[in-house]
Design an enzyme around this catalytic site. Structure first.
Site, PDB file in Angstrom:
ATOM      1  N   LYS A   1      43.305  41.837  39.928  1.00 50.73           N
ATOM      2  CA  LYS A   1      43.693  43.035  39.175  1.00 50.73           C
ATOM      3  C   LYS A   1      42.845  44.202  39.686  1.00 50.73           C
ATOM      4  O   LYS A   1      41.647  44.013  39.977  1.00 50.73           O
ATOM      5  CB  LYS A   1      43.425  42.786  37.690  1.00 50.73           C
ATOM      6  CG  LYS A   1      43.858  43.891  36.753  1.00 50.73           C
ATOM      7  CD  LYS A   1      43.606  43.452  35.303  1.00 50.73           C
ATOM      8  CE  LYS A   1      44.092  44.451  34.282  1.00 50.73           C
ATOM      9  NZ  LYS A   1      43.937  43.958  32.890  1.00 50.73           N
TER      10      LYS A   1
ATOM     11  N   SER B   1      47.617  44.375  30.041  1.00 42.00           N
ATOM     12  CA  SER B   1      47.496  45.257  31.165  1.00 42.00           C
ATOM     13  C   SER B   1      47.472  44.548  32.513  1.00 42.00           C
ATOM     14  O   SER B   1      47.533  45.214  33.558  1.00 42.00           O
ATOM     15  CB  SER B   1      46.201  46.072  31.037  1.00 42.00           C
ATOM     16  OG  SER B   1      45.073  45.211  30.963  1.00 42.00           O
TER      17      SER B   1
ATOM     18  N   SER C   1      45.513  41.035  27.201  1.00 38.79           N
ATOM     19  CA  SER C   1      46.044  41.497  28.490  1.00 38.79           C
ATOM     20  C   SER C   1      46.122  40.457  29.591  1.00 38.79           C
ATOM     21  O   SER C   1      46.650  40.755  30.675  1.00 38.79           O
ATOM     22  CB  SER C   1      45.223  42.694  28.989  1.00 38.79           C
ATOM     23  OG  SER C   1      45.509  43.830  28.222  1.00 38.79           O
TER      24      SER C   1
END
Lengths: 478, 69
Positions: free
Chosen positions: A93, A163, A187
């Site tokens: 990420k 996210s 997330s």
């Protein structure tokens, strides 16, 4: 070495559009039947061909990944001792630092940033032999659940969640074998749930956050998203453990979660909440989760009804705490370059500025109530099983989703059932458990006792041994 | 999101948001203040917490390892 496509077909029996799992790839590389170079080339070719359909990557480290892969292959040839992720392509990420590369966190605010050192997780992944293939999309500073522009591989008209939406989409579309995410209100588990993946939020402090852009110090967690529980276990084992340079890290020994992974669920007591968790889930999600629980019961687990006192306070507490802590983290940039935030993030940060000190402290006090509620519930069971999400993936441009007959903003809908594990810091695992009538994945959440990742992983593995939801692959082609 | 109306009370609330943000070094116009107001739930949330039986409970410290025995 054998060409990857042949090996993949042989290993997975899933055709040319598949990739091996982490466990399959690591074993094949160790057995010298799969070349890390060929595997990495296959991943890079897939990214080039398929990622334009879902926009999951922000940066592809093609040259570096191939160099790592060649080194990995040479190590195999020399008969060196190999790490558990040797030659396995992994994505990060875009909150995780990789030395020499930008960590943009999905924001123009970070333009020009170049990380000086690796995040601790990056270091541990590399030490385990992983190949870092690139960075994947995050919702801006992880402050949301949409992760634009990334699309859900199961239906590009829907969001992958967030996210860690880029992480989920990339793994689901077979554009890497595993990806790292972060989880402040859900997330990791939200995108895992919306894309049919396995995702683990470990216990607070279990995996280092050093070198990972923060959203909320007291709620942030780091963890993996993969296709299978076994893959999640192997990545978790590689990254977990005390980091004395991370003030949130906790010095509790990490057990070997791999050795007990196949032990089954006989004798395990699984709590099924009588309050909150099933209340507003759609009927087909509730049915799918109850069916999953029946599978675990048939495998030897005992299902026990439990109440989880005060759990309904989680969303409010998490929202308050994230708002204030994020505003504190961004206070300088919010004043000097507010125009560089997206309007949505800027509004949320400014709203955080308006929360009073008393309210913030009260939210932290409320966490004690929630923790006490879970302590009570977990005193009689080993695991609490819930839906991960009350709904399936919302449409890409939706601002609201239906929850219990009302239209509610998407973020509180998607984080409703995941935020309790952030408020408490408890480990929680999302496991795919079916598909709704609209063809979108449904997910089971297993919440464990503190530092007992091994039990939820064991239960997830037992479930996946009896089901094949985790083997389903979205059809994407170009 | 909160419903943000257009009456005098809303105008006062928007002005208050502007003043509070301005006092802390964040300049916004009325339109931006209204958007922030739509996200801000401070009055309701503050009241919500005050209504809970928190008694003598101490807050979780942000960096305290909460599950340490």
């Amino acid at each position: 070495m054998t060409a990857t496509s042949e090996v993949v077909g042989a290993v997975t029996n899933a055709g040319d559009d598949s990739l091996p799992t982490v466990v399959e790839a690591a074993a094949a590389i160790r057995a010298k039947t799969l070349s890390p170079v060929e595997l990495t080339k296959t991943v890079l070719e897939r990214i080039e061909r398929i990622d334009p359909l879902i926009d999951s990557y922000v940066d592809v480290y093609a040259e570096g990944a191939l160099a790592q892969a060649r080194a990995a292959e040479e190590a195999v040839s020399r008969g060196e001792s190999l790490g558990p992720l040797h030659g396995v392509p992994v994505a990060l990420k875009d909150l995780y630092d990789v030395a020499g590369f930008p960590t943009l966190a999905g924001s123009a605010v970070r333009e020009g940033h170049v990380a000086q050192v690796d995040s601790e997780v990056t270091t541990r992944l590399l030490a385990a032999g992983a190949i870092i293939v690139g960075k994947v999309v995050t919702h801006e500073f992880a402050f949301g659940v949409v992760s634009a522009p990334t699309r859900n591989p199961w239906d590009p008209a829907t969001i992958p969640g967030g996210s860690s939406g880029g992480s989920a989409a990339a793994v689901a579309a077979r554009l890497c074998l595993a990806a790292m995410g972060s989880d402040t209100g859900g997330s990791i588990r939200i995108p895992a749930g919306l894309t049919g993946l396995t995702g683990l939020k470990p216990t607070y402090g279990r995996v280092s956050k050093r070198g990972v852009a923060a959203l909320s110090w007291s709620l942030d967690h780091t963890g993996p998203l993969t296709r299978t529980v076994a893959d999640t276990a192997i990545v978790f084992q590689s990254i977990a453990g005390y980091d004395p340079l991370d003030p949130c890290s906790i010095d509790v020994p990490v057990v070997d979660v791999l050795s007990g992974l196949e032990s089954g669920v006989a004798g395990l007591r699984i709590g099924v909440p009588t309050n909150f968790f099933f209340d507003l889930a759609t009927p087909e999600i509730g049915d799918a989760v109850h069916t999953a629980l029946a599978v675990l019961a048939a495998a030897g687990a005992t299902l026990v009804e439990v109440a989880v006192p005060d759990v309904e306070l989680s969303a409010e507490a998490v929202t308050t705490i994230v708002g204030v802590e994020a505003a504190a983290i961004h206070q300088e940039e919010l004043r000097t370059r507010p125009q560089d935030y997206t309007a949505d993030t800027r509004r949320r940060l400014m709203a955080g500025e308006l929360i009073s000190g008393t309210t913030y402290v009260n939210a932290q006090r409320v966490r004690r109530l929630i923790v006490a509620g879970f302590r009570e519930a977990l005193s009689d069971v080993d695991i609490i099983a819930t839906p991960t999400l009350p709904v399936t993936a919302p449409a890409f441009d939706a601002e609201t989703a239906e929850l219990g007959g009302r239209q509610v903003e998407v973020m509180p809908v998607l984080s409703r059932l995941t935020s309790p594990a952030n408020a408490t810091g408890l480990p929680a695992l999302a496991v795919p458990c079916g598909f709704a009538g609209n063809g979108l994945p449904v997910s089971l959440q297993l919440i464990g006792r503190p530092f007992d990742e091994s039990t939820i992983l064991r239960a997830g593995q037992a479930y996946q041994a009896q089901t094949d939801w985790h083997t389903r692959q979205p059809q994407l082609s170009k | 999101l909160n419903e943000v109306g257009t009456g005098p009370a809303t105008a006062i609330a928007v002005a208050t948001v502007r003043e509070r943000l301005s006092a802390s070094g964040i300049a916004v116009d009325d339109s931006q203040a209204q958007e922030v107001l739509a996200f801000s739930k401070e009055p309701e949330v503050g009241s919500f917490y005050r209504g809970l039986p928190l008694g003598e409970l101490e807050p979780m410290l942000a960096f305290y390892p909460r599950w340490r025995a």
